[in-house]
Design a protein around this motif. Structure first.
Motif, PDB file in Angstrom:
ATOM      1  N   THR A  97      28.573   0.104  37.537  1.00 20.95           N
ATOM      2  CA  THR A  97      28.264   0.059  38.963  1.00 20.95           C
ATOM      3  C   THR A  97      26.809  -0.351  39.173  1.00 20.95           C
ATOM      4  OG1 THR A  97      27.605   2.388  39.037  1.00 20.95           O
ATOM      5  CG2 THR A  97      29.937   1.891  39.440  1.00 20.95           C
ATOM      6  N   PRO A  98      26.508  -1.059  40.265  1.00 24.23           N
ATOM      7  CA  PRO A  98      25.122  -1.452  40.536  1.00 24.23           C
ATOM      8  C   PRO A  98      24.167  -0.264  40.569  1.00 24.23           C
ATOM      9  CG  PRO A  98      26.616  -2.637  41.975  1.00 24.23           C
ATOM     10  CD  PRO A  98      27.451  -1.610  41.257  1.00 24.23           C
ATOM     11  N   GLU A  99      24.644   0.861  41.109  1.00 28.12           N
ATOM     12  CA  GLU A  99      23.779   2.042  41.197  1.00 28.12           C
ATOM     13  C   GLU A  99      23.348   2.511  39.812  1.00 28.12           C
ATOM     14  OE1 GLU A  99      23.871   6.652  42.891  1.00 28.12           O
ATOM     15  OE2 GLU A  99      25.670   5.397  42.991  1.00 28.12           O
ATOM     16  N   TYR A 100      24.322   2.592  38.881  1.00 33.90           N
ATOM     17  CA  TYR A 100      23.961   3.049  37.537  1.00 33.90           C
ATOM     18  C   TYR A 100      23.168   1.987  36.790  1.00 33.90           C
ATOM     19  CZ  TYR A 100      24.075   5.126  32.937  1.00 33.90           C
ATOM     20  OH  TYR A 100      23.684   5.666  31.732  1.00 33.90           O
ATOM     21  N   ARG A 101      23.498   0.712  36.989  1.00 34.14           N
ATOM     22  CA  ARG A 101      22.770  -0.368  36.314  1.00 34.14           C
ATOM     23  C   ARG A 101      21.296  -0.398  36.727  1.00 34.14           C
ATOM     24  NH1 ARG A 101      24.686  -3.983  32.145  1.00 34.14           N
ATOM     25  NH2 ARG A 101      26.949  -3.840  32.191  1.00 34.14           N
TER      26      ARG A 101
END
Length: 214
Positions: free
Chosen positions: A43-47
């Motif tokens: 996910t963009p948030e975790y990346r």
């Protein structure tokens, strides 16, 4: 404030959980499910937190650390009680070598993204993927078993106190059991693992005891 972004069956995250438990450091668990919705690690948030898209990620006072061995090295320097590395220089090198053998030579060939690539890109059937897994574990364990035939080996990989090498070994054995790897040829590995698994810190860190365990 400490946070550990983790997945219950990730051996890399498992290593760090053991290290945190050995040092009796409290932290908040932030589960990252590696299989759900195509993998929450993507996910963009975790990346943004970990561009590698892997677990674990360790956060302390808004500083993000990645890579399990780097995290353990940091914990040992920041919280030196219950050391993960011995004081003697040569002994430290030996423990690092044992830990790196697991983390760099065995684990990367058998982690989730490699097995998925074999399945999805090369269309390798489950039986072939299992054979791949067991081959590389057996090759790595054969060398590790030989390395452990040393007077420096005790109840644990080095002496009688668990350290960084044991933090790496126990999760790798856990995964090997999941894939039905026969451990008969590795009695020292099996003995050390059995001893470590009897200790409270290793039990606390076990995948089955994690809040995100399926």
């Amino acid at each position: 404030m400490r946070e550990l972004y983790t997945y219950f069956r990730s051996s890399a995250a498992y290593r760090v959980r053991i290290a945190l438990a050995l040092k009796e450091l409290e932290y908040q668990v932030v589960p990252i499910h590696l299989l759900r919705h195509g993998g929450e690690q993507h996910t963009p948030e975790y990346r943004r937190r970990n561009p590698e898209g892997l677990v674990p990620a360790y956060v302390e006072n808004n500083h993000v650390l990645t890579q399990s061995l780097a995290i353990m090295e940091y914990l040992d320097e920041a919280y030196p009680e219950t050391a993960l590395l011995p004081a003697d220089t040569l002994a430290r090198a030996r423990v690092r070598a044992l830990a790196l053998h697991v983390a760099c030579d065995i684990h990367p060939l058998n982690n989730l993204r490699v097995l998925r690539w074999l399945a999805n890109e090369l269309q390798v059937e489950q039986a072939g993927r299992d054979q791949w897994y067991r081959h590389w574990v057996a090759l790595g364990f054969e060398a590790l078993e030989a390395q452990l035939q040393s007077p420096d080996t005790g109840l644990c990989c080095h002496g009688d106190t668990p350290g960084m090498a044991d933090c790496c070994l126990v999760p790798q054995v856990y995964n090997a059991r999941r894939f039905d790897v026969d451990l008969t040829a590795y009695p020292t590995i099996a003995r050390i693992t059995e001893y470590c698994e009897s200790l409270p810190a290793f039990q606390t860190a076990h995948p089955a005891r994690q809040p995100d365990a399926a």
